[in-house]
Design an enzyme around this catalytic site. Sequence first.
Site, PDB file in Angstrom:
ATOM      1  CE  LYS A  22      -3.149  -7.095   0.474  1.00  0.00           C
ATOM      2  NZ  LYS A  22      -2.087  -6.694   0.985  1.00  0.00           N
ATOM      3  CB  CYS A 116       8.593  -6.271   3.664  1.00  0.00           C
ATOM      4  SG  CYS A 116       8.243  -4.987   2.453  1.00  0.00           S
ATOM      5  NE  ARG A 121       5.611  -1.680   3.678  1.00  0.00           N
ATOM      6  CZ  ARG A 121       4.581  -1.942   3.699  1.00  0.00           C
ATOM      7  NH1 ARG A 121       4.537  -3.515   2.847  1.00  0.00           N
ATOM      8  NH2 ARG A 121       3.517  -1.527   3.424  1.00  0.00           N
ATOM      9  CG  ASP A 304      -0.040  -1.130  -3.572  1.00  0.00           C
ATOM     10  OD1 ASP A 304       0.591  -0.780  -2.800  1.00  0.00           O
ATOM     11  OD2 ASP A 304      -1.097  -2.126  -2.311  1.00  0.00           O
ATOM     12  NE  ARG A 396       2.447 -11.668   1.771  1.00  0.00           N
ATOM     13  CZ  ARG A 396       2.224 -10.974   2.730  1.00  0.00           C
ATOM     14  NH1 ARG A 396       4.078 -11.475   3.510  1.00  0.00           N
ATOM     15  NH2 ARG A 396       2.356 -10.168   3.417  1.00  0.00           N
TER      16      ARG A 396
HETATM   17  C1  UD1 Z   1      -0.143   0.556   2.417  1.00  0.00           C
HETATM   18  C2  UD1 Z   1      -1.047  -1.252   2.080  1.00  0.00           C
HETATM   19  C3  UD1 Z   1      -0.140  -0.931   0.607  1.00  0.00           C
HETATM   20  C4  UD1 Z   1       0.847   0.438   0.347  1.00  0.00           C
HETATM   21  C5  UD1 Z   1       0.404   1.546   1.064  1.00  0.00           C
HETATM   22  C6  UD1 Z   1       1.114   3.461   0.437  1.00  0.00           C
HETATM   23  C7  UD1 Z   1      -2.063  -2.178   3.260  1.00  0.00           C
HETATM   24  C8  UD1 Z   1      -2.181  -3.381   4.187  1.00  0.00           C
HETATM   25  N1  UD1 Z   1      -0.708  -1.889   2.812  1.00  0.00           N
HETATM   26  O1  UD1 Z   1       0.919   0.185   3.221  1.00  0.00           O
HETATM   27  O2  UD1 Z   1      -0.265  -1.939  -0.321  1.00  0.00           O
HETATM   28  O3  UD1 Z   1       1.573   0.284  -0.579  1.00  0.00           O
HETATM   29  O4  UD1 Z   1       0.081   1.643   2.400  1.00  0.00           O
HETATM   30  O5  UD1 Z   1      -0.328   3.618  -0.472  1.00  0.00           O
HETATM   31  O6  UD1 Z   1      -2.796  -1.238   3.478  1.00  0.00           O
HETATM   32  N2  UD1 Z   1       6.697   5.394   6.761  1.00  0.00           N
HETATM   33  C9  UD1 Z   1       7.505   6.058   7.431  1.00  0.00           C
HETATM   34  N3  UD1 Z   1       6.709   6.036   8.929  1.00  0.00           N
HETATM   35  C10 UD1 Z   1       6.187   5.389   9.321  1.00  0.00           C
HETATM   36  C11 UD1 Z   1       5.115   5.291   8.216  1.00  0.00           C
HETATM   37  C12 UD1 Z   1       5.221   5.028   7.211  1.00  0.00           C
HETATM   38  O7  UD1 Z   1       8.469   6.786   7.265  1.00  0.00           O
HETATM   39  O8  UD1 Z   1       5.719   5.369  10.403  1.00  0.00           O
HETATM   40  C13 UD1 Z   1       6.815   5.755   5.018  1.00  0.00           C
HETATM   41  C14 UD1 Z   1       6.914   3.905   4.652  1.00  0.00           C
HETATM   42  O9  UD1 Z   1       8.131   3.102   4.858  1.00  0.00           O
HETATM   43  C15 UD1 Z   1       6.596   4.247   3.511  1.00  0.00           C
HETATM   44  C16 UD1 Z   1       5.447   5.709   3.206  1.00  0.00           C
HETATM   45  O10 UD1 Z   1       5.554   6.126   5.018  1.00  0.00           O
HETATM   46  O11 UD1 Z   1       7.515   4.929   2.640  1.00  0.00           O
HETATM   47  C17 UD1 Z   1       4.355   4.768   3.277  1.00  0.00           C
HETATM   48  O12 UD1 Z   1       3.838   4.134   4.150  1.00  0.00           O
HETATM   49  P1  UD1 Z   1       1.676   3.245   4.217  1.00  0.00           P
HETATM   50  O13 UD1 Z   1       1.442   5.001   4.220  1.00  0.00           O
HETATM   51  O14 UD1 Z   1       2.456   3.638   5.750  1.00  0.00           O
HETATM   52  O15 UD1 Z   1       1.792   2.505   4.249  1.00  0.00           O
HETATM   53  P2  UD1 Z   1       1.383   1.220   4.450  1.00  0.00           P
HETATM   54  O16 UD1 Z   1       0.108   1.810   5.786  1.00  0.00           O
HETATM   55  O17 UD1 Z   1       2.892   0.483   5.597  1.00  0.00           O
END
Ligand code: UD1
Length: 416
Positions: A22, A116, A121, A304, A396
């Site tokens: 996914k 969420c 996030r 995850d 999902r």
């Molecule tokens: C992706 C995955 C999710 C997984 C996560 C971490 C997808 C669709 N989802 O989510 O299943 O749990 O990676 O492996 O691929 N953060 C910030 N600022 C930002 C972006 C992120 O502070 O601009 C923080 C987030 O709040 C979180 C951490 O960085 O605490 C990791 O987030 P991130 O790696 O970006 O996860 P996603 O890409 O949202």
Amino acid sequence: MSRFIVNSSKALSGEVCVSGSKNSALPILASCILTGGVSTIKNVPVLSDIEIMCTILSHLGCKINRVDDVITVDSSNVNCTAVPFELTGKIRASFLVAGPLLARFGRAEVSLPGGCTIGTRPVDLHLKGFSDLGAEHIIKDGSVSISCKELSGARICLDFPSVGATQNIIMAAVLTKGQTIIENCASEPEIVDLADFLNKCGANIKGAGTDKIVIDGTNSLKGCTHTIIPDRIEAGTLMVASAVTAGNVTLKNVNYSHLSSVISKLTEIGVCITEFGSDINIKCTMPVKTTSIKTMPFPGFPTDMQSQIAALFCFINGTSVITETIFENRFMYVPELIRMNADIKVDGRTAVINGKGGLVGAEVNATDLRAGAALVVAGLAAKGKTIINNADYLKRGYCNFEDKLKKLGADVIIEE
Ligand code: UD1
């Protein structure tokens, strides 16, 4: 509201094929916007999050055709660069269309995906990356408008190796003049899959899978055919489900190297895991030993998989410790496991699980996708019946989960 009913099940056995990832399919579908042509994406899991991404792409003007696990995206007539809240509010990954829209049209207006249950996030790292490439953004009424006259290559160092920010910056940079270097970037297999797809389309991305990615901008991309990598989290969940029932299961279509940290922990506690090419066999004789895990960016233990392994720990006599370092609120499943008689204490980012050799079935609520998966794992080995409310969460992220578990002998049923 659908419910997932899990009855105490015998040892899982047999073989099952793992679906496509996914988290790989979502950014790759978004990146099809960049090509202005036709791309065929194979091994796409049938999931509600994927349907929502396809709805977003259709809204933007892409023609989408789906036959089973193959999706064709024709992005030649994209005529809109704005995604409203009704669509972005449903999945966070909707923000991944921002990078491609900005690269191809010089603008994107995307409603902020918001937080969420697992954490706030934010998307500040995505926006900082776009800004380093020369874009400007304004946040108004919950939407972010990003625009640029022209993007140009830049050296970007992420504060944290965010998966989504790395993907969005790669997608914004592939059509950008000059060279872009992303340091301290994410190295997850889903980043490598995105880079492989874009390189097949004509991009020049090097270093995916390491903490430094170098992108030499190109003028245009063309569509291609690509097969999505196996879903490592679905595989890991089925491995834990197999272990908790002391089963003997073979998973087909798995990439062992994507699961090293999970396999290493399961092996450490006494689960026997054998690799046969793209198949993995999991054999477990309970009881196994306790351990500690700490979630980390890849190749560390994936956040995850944290809740599913916590469910397994409830069945192991002794104390196991879990430290969550990625998301600030990822222990929402704990009160639900406590309803099933678990002994878990959470202090900040750490959960201490005192396994007492088992759980008992109860009515519980899935608070998010992976929490739902943990409750299924728990229910398989708990005494009696476990009723998991909000089972739509499972749709999902787990393609045909009920059928796969049934094929392995689990006593499960979804009530719509
Ligand atoms: C992706 C995955 C999710 C997984 C996560 C971490 C997808 C669709 N989802 O989510 O299943 O749990 O990676 O492996 O691929 N953060 C910030 N600022 C930002 C972006 C992120 O502070 O601009 C923080 C987030 O709040 C979180 C951490 O960085 O605490 C990791 O987030 P991130 O790696 O970006 O996860 P996603 O890409 O949202």
